[in-house]
Scaffold this motif. Sequence first.
Motif, PDB file in Angstrom:
ATOM      1  N   ASP A  23       0.867  -1.186   0.000  1.00  0.00           N
ATOM      2  CA  ASP A  23       0.000   0.000   0.000  1.00  0.00           C
ATOM      3  C   ASP A  23       0.895   1.224   0.000  1.00  0.00           C
ATOM      4  O   ASP A  23       1.864   1.293   0.756  1.00  0.00           O
ATOM      5  CB  ASP A  23      -0.884  -0.005   1.256  1.00  0.00           C
ATOM      6  N   ASP A  69      -3.334  -2.691  -2.220  1.00  0.00           N
ATOM      7  CA  ASP A  69      -4.237  -1.569  -2.440  1.00  0.00           C
ATOM      8  C   ASP A  69      -4.516  -1.456  -3.940  1.00  0.00           C
ATOM      9  O   ASP A  69      -3.718  -1.918  -4.760  1.00  0.00           O
ATOM     10  CB  ASP A  69      -3.569  -0.282  -1.930  1.00  0.00           C
ATOM     11  N   VAL A  70      -5.590  -0.829  -4.271  1.00  0.00           N
ATOM     12  CA  VAL A  70      -5.945  -0.705  -5.684  1.00  0.00           C
ATOM     13  C   VAL A  70      -5.224   0.462  -6.355  1.00  0.00           C
ATOM     14  O   VAL A  70      -4.633   0.317  -7.419  1.00  0.00           O
ATOM     15  CB  VAL A  70      -7.475  -0.524  -5.831  1.00  0.00           C
ATOM     16  N   HIS A  71      -5.289   1.585  -5.704  1.00  0.00           N
ATOM     17  CA  HIS A  71      -4.694   2.770  -6.320  1.00  0.00           C
ATOM     18  C   HIS A  71      -3.300   3.014  -5.802  1.00  0.00           C
ATOM     19  O   HIS A  71      -3.113   3.399  -4.654  1.00  0.00           O
ATOM     20  CB  HIS A  71      -5.554   4.001  -5.983  1.00  0.00           C
ATOM     21  N   SER A  96      -9.429  -1.078  -0.920  1.00  0.00           N
ATOM     22  CA  SER A  96      -9.476   0.305  -1.355  1.00  0.00           C
ATOM     23  C   SER A  96     -10.505   1.060  -0.550  1.00  0.00           C
ATOM     24  O   SER A  96     -11.428   0.472   0.007  1.00  0.00           O
ATOM     25  CB  SER A  96      -9.854   0.353  -2.826  1.00  0.00           C
TER      26      SER A  96
END
Lengths: 668, 154
Positions: A23, A69-71, A96
């Motif tokens: 992350d 994490d996605v972003h 997220s």
Amino acid sequence: MSTASSSVVSDQFPAGLRVLVVDDDPTCLKILEKMLRTCLYEVTKSNRAELALDMLRDKRNIFDIVISDVHMPDMDGFKLLEQVGLEMDLPVIMMSADDSKHVVMKGVTHGACDYLIKPVRIEALKNIWQHVVRKRKNGWKEIEQSGSVDEGDRQQKPSEDVDYSSSANEGNWRSSKRRKDEEDEADDRDDSSTLKKPRVVWSVELHQQFVAAVNQLGIDKAVPKKILELMNVPGLTRENVASHLQKYRLYLRRLSGVSQHSCNSFISPQDASYGPLSPLNGLDLQTFAATGHIPAQSLATLQAAGLSRSTAKSGMPMPLVEQRNLFSFDNAKLRFGDGQPQHMNSGKQMNLLHGIPTNMEPKQLVNLHHSAQSLGGMNMQVSPHGGHNGQSSSILMQMSQPQARGQILNETTGGQVARLPTSTGQPILSNGIAGGVLARNGIVENGRAGYNQVPQTSSMLNFPLNHAPELPGNSFPLGSSPGISAITSKGGFHEDANSDIKGSAGFIQSYDIFNDLQQHKPNGWELQNVGVGVGLTFDASQHSNSLRSNIDVAPSVLINQSYSSSQRNGQNSNATVTGKAIFSVGEGIEHRNNGQNVGQHMNNLLGDNSMRIKTERVPDTIFQPALFPQHFGQEDLMSALLKQQQDGIGPAENEFDFDGYPLDNIPV
Amino acid sequence: MEVGQMQRSLVDYTKSLFLEGVLDGQFLQLQQLQDDTNPDFVAEVVSLFFEDSQRLLNDLTRTLDQPNVDFKIVDAHVHQLKGSSSSIGAQRVKNSCIAFRNFCEAQNIEGCMRCLQQVKQEYLLVKNKLETLFRLKQQIVAAGGSIPVMELSF
């Protein structure tokens, strides 16, 4: 992870589970690390995805599970997910702060085994070990199995299992699909819990050999046995290749967006025809795609979604049951419209499908498709699979007139504001029936419009539900594109956006979503429909009526009972769903209430511009729970709707004129 | 002030933060994670949050100042801030981020500017409150008292 698992599978399991957490947010990373440590896991953290990948590649089998994490700035989380899946075959959990449906959907299609919404609570982390166990047990199953595996029971070959597993296995798990190969089974079955076979690590070189072999054979002819022969790697088994192939196919599918149905098993027969209701709506997609309306990608997406569903194909649109997702795709529209597709970005329609969460969707979609087909153009109402109506959907469809369809299609696609142009307030028979929104005028999206995807699994639906049931008015894409069903527009699911769908403006957008599930503009459709009886107020912009439809996300697209989307949990504004149940138009999107109103599916008949879901602006109260009762007597709804129509649902500009579509037609 | 009094103040102060919505249940989770092996956990996390947020707010200010605002970037920053604020339980900051994102989507510059102001305010507020909170705790400990365990149910 390979046999190292034996350490994992020990008495202390899941303590000692080796987790890699990635992350870029330092605050979250620190918190997660602490939480995981508290769960007695061994934690490694990284704030850069590239570093994490290197770590994974560098030493194999040092991690059991990855949380990402996605972003992230240096690499998209989904990309990392894919890489890990392909190369290391580890379970990956995405997380997220973004909980919008399309993102979660992306997680699903990319193969994440779970998706956590931030802020992550420790309780959510306590159970992540199940993914490790499951993965081992199932190998590469695409489908999640809910079987619980006891350590003692795990005798099955843990390593990547081929999709077919024989029931011979102990059977603790329910991998229905799997059939184990005899040879593998015997070997693998060791006793208990540990993985027997060392997990094969697909290194870059190995993967390249694999790809070369596949290309040489041709993707269609690439069967594991032949691939294995070509690769000629000692120690590699057919199963290894098979599972890797499955993943690879999925990966390709995702890339190309189509062509393969996600479920290999499922999709095989793509019946271009009408909708193989089969498991995936995607199948329908095929059809649509065939019709040219649906973009391949959409199909792919749908397929993926649909994969899970292997419902019967065939024309029975309704069979889809339960699926909440009912996206009423306008598939029907597509069909009908042939020619029409014009507005509909085929993608749009497809989007609907996309939206369709895999879970249900396939069915739903299928229904839609089928329905559409069967109906002959009637909006496919996705038959509310949810068991709601199956019937209704079809009914609606009939109503939909081919013309309408054309309109709807146009409508939906169009950026037109969702307002369903048609003034007619076509009653949206939501109940099961595609949001009674009659595509006529502005398609009524059964609340779905906004919903895109919402229909997907109930989970998706939940989203909107939580939010004000109102469907963001705008999201009603209904008017525009055909996809009434597609309306599932994302917008609906924004939890944050509980906006009422008042502004029809939202609609058009919603269709965009359909096209690309990505877009979900919250506008409008927060699909409240989702199960929650979303009170969609479709504001077919044109008419100030806002459709408050609780769009029940009922699979049935057809709005059977004019439940126009208003169905909200407890709130039904039947009346609100004015606009004729344009069911004919693209099947209304069925939104299925999460279990709520089964019957209430708002079929959004978005499809034509004319279809408009005219819902009266009814204050939430309008949707009284009474509506929920699943199927309102159609008569009741109809009358309600019809009344609404008076307002002005005049012949919509669209071609269809559904005016006063008697709901009677719609067999609920 | 004697210890007992300080302790009571601390309890009241903490409660007020929750009641006012400045903090939410997630903060409690953090407090529960703190234990003897890591006695300063909450303080550390909070400091990290302050640093990170400050950086994000600066970036946001800069990005919104450009002649051609790139909303994607703005959105990405806000999203990140939303994530971290929700992780520590800074509820009002998180909520203002949510509103901010809506304006981003709508590509509404003015709305974004307003939201940025709002977010900054909320951030400063929570920063202030948390600093006070930690100070109170330190004082108690310095005076030889122990930090009272607060029962807050959410």
